[in-house]
Structure formats: structure tokens, C-alpha cells
Design a protein around this motif. Sequence first.
Motif, short mmCIF file in Angstrom:
data_model
loop_
_atom_site.label_atom_id
_atom_site.label_comp_id
_atom_site.label_asym_id
_atom_site.label_seq_id
_atom_site.Cartn_x
_atom_site.Cartn_y
_atom_site.Cartn_z
N GLU A 29 38.03 11.96 3.76
CA GLU A 29 37.66 13.28 3.25
C GLU A 29 38.76 14.31 3.51
O GLU A 29 39.11 15.10 2.64
N ARG A 39 38.08 19.15 -4.90
CA ARG A 39 37.43 18.09 -5.68
C ARG A 39 36.07 18.62 -6.11
O ARG A 39 35.32 19.16 -5.30
N SER A 41 32.24 18.61 -7.31
CA SER A 41 31.01 17.83 -7.27
C SER A 41 30.53 17.70 -8.71
O SER A 41 31.02 18.37 -9.62
N ARG A 125 34.61 14.41 -7.48
CA ARG A 125 34.24 13.79 -6.21
C ARG A 125 33.18 12.72 -6.44
O ARG A 125 32.12 13.00 -6.99
#
Length: 141
Positions: A29, A39, A41, A125
Motif C-alpha cells: 500500500e 489510486r 476507489s 485501486r
Amino acid sequence: MSQYLEFFQAHVGLFIALAVVIALFIGNELHGNLTGGKRLSAAEAVRMINDRDPLVVDIRPLPEFKRGHLLGAFHAPASKFDDYLGQISKDKSRPVIVYCALGSSSTAIVEKLRKAGVAEVYPLRGGLNAWTMADLPVTSK
């Protein structure tokens, strides 16, 4: 409390394995955030698709793309991505969302696009897996 200590002593290997997995997850991460920038979602990607009309790029192999992809996605497989780089980076001001199956392969492609001068490039992500887990639609057309 002594039962916990006994359990730990009897299963030291499992606790070491758990610690290694947690450390690798955290490291992954951190590496993604430090090298890949922000990134998105699945929810953030939907919001960007609705508000800003980004170019959505699927970098998975063709058989996977044909099984299902985001609506309106441009297919540019990672193995031949350099062939598509000029076409994708034509409009450098348009945001680009890049996704793969799990979200791990897209960071290298994002870096190529940034080096080509694209101002806003975001990996998805979790890739298509996170998209489908959020019950968002995919198409095979």
C-alpha cells in the motif's frame, strides 16, 4: 491470559506468518501510494466518469477484456501498451483511469503515461475485481 500465551507459544509460526503478511500488505500500500500517486476507489472512479469524462483504459489481455470490461473502456493490453501510448496521450489534459484485473499491474502503465506528459492519470485501486465487488456494471460488448 495464560491460555493466550500458551496458544501463542504453540503457534509461533502462524503468528510470524501473519506478521509477514501484514507487513507485506502495508508495504504494498505504501509503495503504491508513493510511486503511483492517488489510486481511485471504485466509487471515486464512478464519480470521475460521471463528472469529468475520463478516458478509461483496460490493460488486461484480450480474452479477459472480452469477458467483461467497464462500459466505454479503451483496450490497450499491457504487453503492447507502447503501441497505444501515442493514441492515449493525444489529449494530455483529459484525465485517464487505468485498470487491470487486481490493480497491481496498472502502476507501471500509469508511470509511462505520466512520462508521456498526461497530466492526470489514476490507477483503479483493486482493478476490475474491486469494481465488480462493488456491484458496478461491466459489459462484454
